[in-house]
Design a protein around this motif. Sequence first.
Motif, PDB file in Angstrom:
ATOM      1  N   LYS A 151      69.782  69.920  29.687  1.00 12.89           N
ATOM      2  CA  LYS A 151      71.007  70.238  30.085  1.00 12.89           C
ATOM      3  C   LYS A 151      70.936  71.491  31.050  1.00 12.89           C
ATOM      4  O   LYS A 151      69.864  72.217  30.855  1.00 12.89           O
ATOM      5  CB  LYS A 151      72.072  70.646  29.263  1.00 12.89           C
ATOM      6  N   ARG A 152      71.535  71.351  32.069  1.00  9.69           N
ATOM      7  CA  ARG A 152      71.546  72.414  32.997  1.00  9.69           C
ATOM      8  C   ARG A 152      72.252  73.869  32.599  1.00  9.69           C
ATOM      9  O   ARG A 152      73.483  73.729  31.983  1.00  9.69           O
ATOM     10  CB  ARG A 152      72.103  72.217  34.329  1.00  9.69           C
ATOM     11  N   ILE A 153      71.808  74.940  32.497  1.00  7.52           N
ATOM     12  CA  ILE A 153      72.700  76.088  31.944  1.00  7.52           C
ATOM     13  C   ILE A 153      72.283  77.347  32.777  1.00  7.52           C
ATOM     14  O   ILE A 153      71.223  77.552  33.346  1.00  7.52           O
ATOM     15  CB  ILE A 153      72.098  76.299  30.448  1.00  7.52           C
ATOM     16  N   ALA A 154      73.315  78.269  33.029  1.00  6.02           N
ATOM     17  CA  ALA A 154      73.134  79.620  33.744  1.00  6.02           C
ATOM     18  C   ALA A 154      73.730  80.641  32.860  1.00  6.02           C
ATOM     19  O   ALA A 154      74.633  80.604  32.143  1.00  6.02           O
ATOM     20  CB  ALA A 154      74.090  79.519  34.707  1.00  6.02           C
ATOM     21  N   VAL A 155      72.920  81.714  32.951  1.00  7.65           N
ATOM     22  CA  VAL A 155      73.554  82.958  32.558  1.00  7.65           C
ATOM     23  C   VAL A 155      74.077  83.795  33.590  1.00  7.65           C
ATOM     24  O   VAL A 155      73.575  84.184  34.434  1.00  7.65           O
ATOM     25  CB  VAL A 155      72.401  83.858  31.551  1.00  7.65           C
ATOM     26  N   VAL A 156      75.476  84.187  33.504  1.00  5.32           N
ATOM     27  CA  VAL A 156      76.074  84.916  34.667  1.00  5.32           C
ATOM     28  C   VAL A 156      76.520  86.361  34.087  1.00  5.32           C
ATOM     29  O   VAL A 156      76.824  86.485  32.994  1.00  5.32           O
ATOM     30  CB  VAL A 156      77.309  84.185  35.165  1.00  5.32           C
ATOM     31  N   ILE A 157      75.911  87.193  35.028  1.00  4.06           N
ATOM     32  CA  ILE A 157      76.157  88.552  34.479  1.00  4.06           C
ATOM     33  C   ILE A 157      76.660  89.479  35.798  1.00  4.06           C
ATOM     34  O   ILE A 157      76.031  89.105  36.763  1.00  4.06           O
ATOM     35  CB  ILE A 157      74.879  89.427  34.350  1.00  4.06           C
ATOM     36  N   PRO A 158      77.780  90.192  35.562  1.00  2.21           N
ATOM     37  CA  PRO A 158      78.464  90.709  37.040  1.00  2.21           C
ATOM     38  C   PRO A 158      77.574  91.581  37.474  1.00  2.21           C
ATOM     39  O   PRO A 158      77.711  91.804  38.719  1.00  2.21           O
ATOM     40  CB  PRO A 158      79.735  91.488  36.306  1.00  2.21           C
ATOM     41  N   ARG A 159      76.453  92.273  36.965  1.00  2.00           N
ATOM     42  CA  ARG A 159      75.649  93.317  37.839  1.00  2.00           C
ATOM     43  C   ARG A 159      74.371  92.808  38.164  1.00  2.00           C
ATOM     44  O   ARG A 159      73.680  92.319  37.401  1.00  2.00           O
ATOM     45  CB  ARG A 159      75.677  94.532  36.822  1.00  2.00           C
ATOM     46  N   ARG A 160      74.153  93.170  39.365  1.00  2.00           N
ATOM     47  CA  ARG A 160      72.726  92.935  39.845  1.00  2.00           C
ATOM     48  C   ARG A 160      71.494  93.543  39.005  1.00  2.00           C
ATOM     49  O   ARG A 160      70.768  92.986  38.819  1.00  2.00           O
ATOM     50  CB  ARG A 160      72.705  93.388  41.137  1.00  2.00           C
ATOM     51  N   GLN A 161      71.837  94.694  38.792  1.00  4.55           N
ATOM     52  CA  GLN A 161      70.554  95.543  37.921  1.00  4.55           C
ATOM     53  C   GLN A 161      70.454  94.849  36.643  1.00  4.55           C
ATOM     54  O   GLN A 161      69.184  94.510  36.087  1.00  4.55           O
ATOM     55  CB  GLN A 161      71.037  96.921  37.696  1.00  4.55           C
ATOM     56  N   VAL A 162      71.577  94.360  35.956  1.00  2.51           N
ATOM     57  CA  VAL A 162      71.217  93.607  34.737  1.00  2.51           C
ATOM     58  C   VAL A 162      70.533  92.251  34.680  1.00  2.51           C
ATOM     59  O   VAL A 162      70.032  91.828  34.059  1.00  2.51           O
ATOM     60  CB  VAL A 162      72.515  93.705  33.952  1.00  2.51           C
ATOM     61  N   VAL A 163      70.833  91.674  35.853  1.00  8.54           N
ATOM     62  CA  VAL A 163      70.412  90.140  36.250  1.00  8.54           C
ATOM     63  C   VAL A 163      68.849  90.376  36.319  1.00  8.54           C
ATOM     64  O   VAL A 163      68.200  89.601  35.522  1.00  8.54           O
ATOM     65  CB  VAL A 163      70.871  89.745  37.413  1.00  8.54           C
ATOM     66  N   LEU A 164      68.409  91.235  36.989  1.00 11.18           N
ATOM     67  CA  LEU A 164      66.897  91.502  36.688  1.00 11.18           C
ATOM     68  C   LEU A 164      66.213  91.631  35.593  1.00 11.18           C
ATOM     69  O   LEU A 164      65.112  91.180  35.167  1.00 11.18           O
ATOM     70  CB  LEU A 164      66.497  92.318  37.935  1.00 11.18           C
ATOM     71  N   GLU A 165      66.660  92.788  34.841  1.00  9.40           N
ATOM     72  CA  GLU A 165      66.217  92.881  33.438  1.00  9.40           C
ATOM     73  C   GLU A 165      66.509  91.880  32.388  1.00  9.40           C
ATOM     74  O   GLU A 165      65.585  91.770  31.855  1.00  9.40           O
ATOM     75  CB  GLU A 165      67.052  94.148  32.950  1.00  9.40           C
ATOM     76  N   LEU A 166      67.628  91.258  32.663  1.00 13.25           N
ATOM     77  CA  LEU A 166      67.836  89.984  31.468  1.00 13.25           C
ATOM     78  C   LEU A 166      66.806  88.809  31.788  1.00 13.25           C
ATOM     79  O   LEU A 166      66.201  88.265  31.100  1.00 13.25           O
ATOM     80  CB  LEU A 166      69.073  89.729  31.796  1.00 13.25           C
ATOM     81  N   ALA A 167      66.534  88.539  33.311  1.00 12.43           N
ATOM     82  CA  ALA A 167      65.575  87.595  33.547  1.00 12.43           C
ATOM     83  C   ALA A 167      64.216  87.986  33.235  1.00 12.43           C
ATOM     84  O   ALA A 167      63.492  87.090  32.796  1.00 12.43           O
ATOM     85  CB  ALA A 167      65.647  87.387  35.318  1.00 12.43           C
ATOM     86  N   GLU A 168      63.941  89.250  33.027  1.00 13.33           N
ATOM     87  CA  GLU A 168      62.405  89.546  32.523  1.00 13.33           C
ATOM     88  C   GLU A 168      62.615  89.137  31.238  1.00 13.33           C
ATOM     89  O   GLU A 168      61.466  88.812  30.470  1.00 13.33           O
ATOM     90  CB  GLU A 168      62.384  91.115  32.828  1.00 13.33           C
ATOM     91  N   ARG A 169      63.678  89.642  30.187  1.00  9.94           N
ATOM     92  CA  ARG A 169      63.675  89.277  28.852  1.00  9.94           C
ATOM     93  C   ARG A 169      63.646  87.896  28.451  1.00  9.94           C
ATOM     94  O   ARG A 169      62.870  87.620  27.623  1.00  9.94           O
ATOM     95  CB  ARG A 169      64.966  90.001  28.410  1.00  9.94           C
ATOM     96  N   PHE A 170      64.344  87.084  29.413  1.00 11.73           N
ATOM     97  CA  PHE A 170      64.067  85.611  29.134  1.00 11.73           C
ATOM     98  C   PHE A 170      62.863  85.077  29.458  1.00 11.73           C
ATOM     99  O   PHE A 170      62.042  84.128  28.882  1.00 11.73           O
ATOM    100  CB  PHE A 170      65.232  84.798  30.199  1.00 11.73           C
ATOM    101  N   LYS A 171      62.102  85.855  30.741  1.00 10.35           N
ATOM    102  CA  LYS A 171      60.855  85.227  30.848  1.00 10.35           C
ATOM    103  C   LYS A 171      59.830  85.513  29.457  1.00 10.35           C
ATOM    104  O   LYS A 171      58.954  84.762  29.328  1.00 10.35           O
ATOM    105  CB  LYS A 171      60.231  86.115  32.081  1.00 10.35           C
ATOM    106  N   ARG A 172      60.029  86.716  28.944  1.00 12.09           N
ATOM    107  CA  ARG A 172      59.230  87.007  27.831  1.00 12.09           C
ATOM    108  C   ARG A 172      59.461  85.991  26.610  1.00 12.09           C
ATOM    109  O   ARG A 172      58.578  85.667  25.941  1.00 12.09           O
ATOM    110  CB  ARG A 172      59.464  88.347  27.548  1.00 12.09           C
ATOM    111  N   SER A 173      60.369  85.470  26.692  1.00  8.27           N
ATOM    112  CA  SER A 173      60.919  84.616  25.432  1.00  8.27           C
ATOM    113  C   SER A 173      60.879  82.991  25.718  1.00  8.27           C
ATOM    114  O   SER A 173      60.921  82.345  24.693  1.00  8.27           O
ATOM    115  CB  SER A 173      62.377  84.894  25.006  1.00  8.27           C
ATOM    116  N   PHE A 174      60.819  82.818  27.113  1.00  4.37           N
ATOM    117  CA  PHE A 174      60.919  81.362  27.393  1.00  4.37           C
ATOM    118  C   PHE A 174      60.003  81.087  28.126  1.00  4.37           C
ATOM    119  O   PHE A 174      59.633  81.769  29.040  1.00  4.37           O
ATOM    120  CB  PHE A 174      62.349  80.840  27.997  1.00  4.37           C
TER     121      PHE A 174
END
Lengths: 388, 216
Positions: free
Chosen positions: A107-130
């Motif tokens: 299934k296609r899924i997206a994580v939407v975050i209002p702030r740009r700064q948090v997008v980059l930080e969260l993407a890094e966290r996901f990269k470590r976990s997935f």
Amino acid sequence: MKKICPRCSNEDPNLFYEGSKGWYCRACVQFSRKLISDVHYETWNDFPSDLSADVHLDFELTDLQKEISKRITEKMETGDVLVWAVTGAGKTELCMDFISQCLKQRKRIAVVIPRRQVVLELAERFKRSFNCHISPLCEGYTDDLTGDLIVCTAHQCYRFFDKKFDHIIVDEPDAFPYHGNAVLQGIVRNSCKGSMLYLSATPDSSLLENCQVLRLFSRPHGYDLPVPHIRKTGKVSGLFYLWVWCMKRQKEKIPFLVFVPEIEMANRITLIFKTSMNIECCTSKTEKKDEIIDKMKKRELSGLICTTVLERGITFEGVDVCVFHADHPVFTSASLIQIAGRVGRKSSRPFGECLFLTFYQSDEVIESVRMIEYANHQKMSVLSEIAS
Amino acid sequence: MPTIRKCLYCQKSLHKQSLMQYMMNDALCLSCRRSLKIKRKTLQMKSLKITYFGLYEHDLAEALLQYKECMDEALKEMFLSEVKDWIRFHYHNCVFLCAPSSSKALERRGFQHVISMFEQCGVPILDCFEKKTDTDQKQASFQKRSEISDVLVLKQEVDIPDKRLILIDDIVTTGSTLLALQNLIKDKECTEALCLCIHPKLLAEYDKKRRRFCIY
């Protein structure tokens, strides 16, 4: 005939215009013109055959987190879900199991975050976990739309309106600019064909009414949320008090964050304090923001003077927090709760001090302290509810 | 239910307008109108006198982007509404020759943005030029922009009347397009151009050389 924008769901007849190619919506026109007759859909590229959907976490979830995580997957089948969890409760980790399930089912899924700064930080966290292709999408990162998992700002969702996600996870729906922006909310809603998952520490009444609510009022380490101390000061004495507070922390080698309401104020306080402390300023106008945040994380700085740009989504280990002029209209109760939530997030120092320096005791300050006390009080009742 | 008039640009209620705006039935609110900073000025580039109404920066640049790139056709009436009477009066009995768009952009938009904008002034406009290829000037370098003359041609079927001719464009970045167009109709006398705005860099260059404009 009543016109409805297929992208942002706008129904206001004043915001439709008949151009050379037909009627289009002017509420969301800044994302490029969308004709209301244009409702064609595109298909996604196939997932790679060797897609790995397993989650790798550096730590194990607590029993309570596992229980909530299981319930999210169950409840998402039946409709929108709101996870009302205190700051630092591990909201991102809670939804990882659900993301993994979705990827397994292709299934296609997206994580939407209002702030740009948090997008980059969260993407890094996901990269470590997935172990899959994760695309961060925000200002400055707009080329890669092919990720198996998309982490993006709410504005970037318009790119996927024609394809539609199966599920969208909205982190911090109470944050600017998503909160109160009907166009952004409409675009995110219309980019999803299934149910949505909201993760918030300070949800508003409409979310509480329209979603199935899962509550989590305790942090993984089990400590209470730090309740802010309110100190009423004068303008000059407040500044002096702040200076003493910062000096004390620098001496004890405790990192600190000072939140101020305005960019100009942040610059001036930094200028004054820099003479005696190793600090930097971080506002939306700061050029090397990422570098400064990195330095702070590595403990190369004693503290940061910042505006609400750092109020959510960013974790600094073992910090103490002070809000200068906490009665300023910029600080709503939601943002004060988020700021207080920066303290004691890691188990290495699960406590800390949060200080609100005010000139007047505003309702927002009192409300935020009341809400934190309520969450600490409710922690036990939720634990017993889950156990039963 | 009476419809509430909204500002064409910021989409807020139109209750804040100056008396003049109210009398002229302006589509913008007072703060949007002020932020556009429309003011008539001229500069001389070689034998071409260019009259412009603003600088391509801040709110005017954003509004133009929304009009051209986001294809918000409704904005066509906001740019020149303050000066349309001046244009009509000053250029009566003139024919306006419009700078061309690429066929790709034209097909995507569905409207010729310069014509739509100047049509609001009620003046005759002739679409007599075209681009041979779909070159995009947005990303082009300063050097590349001067090669635009190879791309522009005069449409064969169009007959240019013997009247005072005025070239029109939305933005002047280096002036190469207007000079190339002037060159295409050199057998007719055309010494004036009208544009909505010019690039601040061009103005800085112009100021530096103190009316001895010679960047080519």
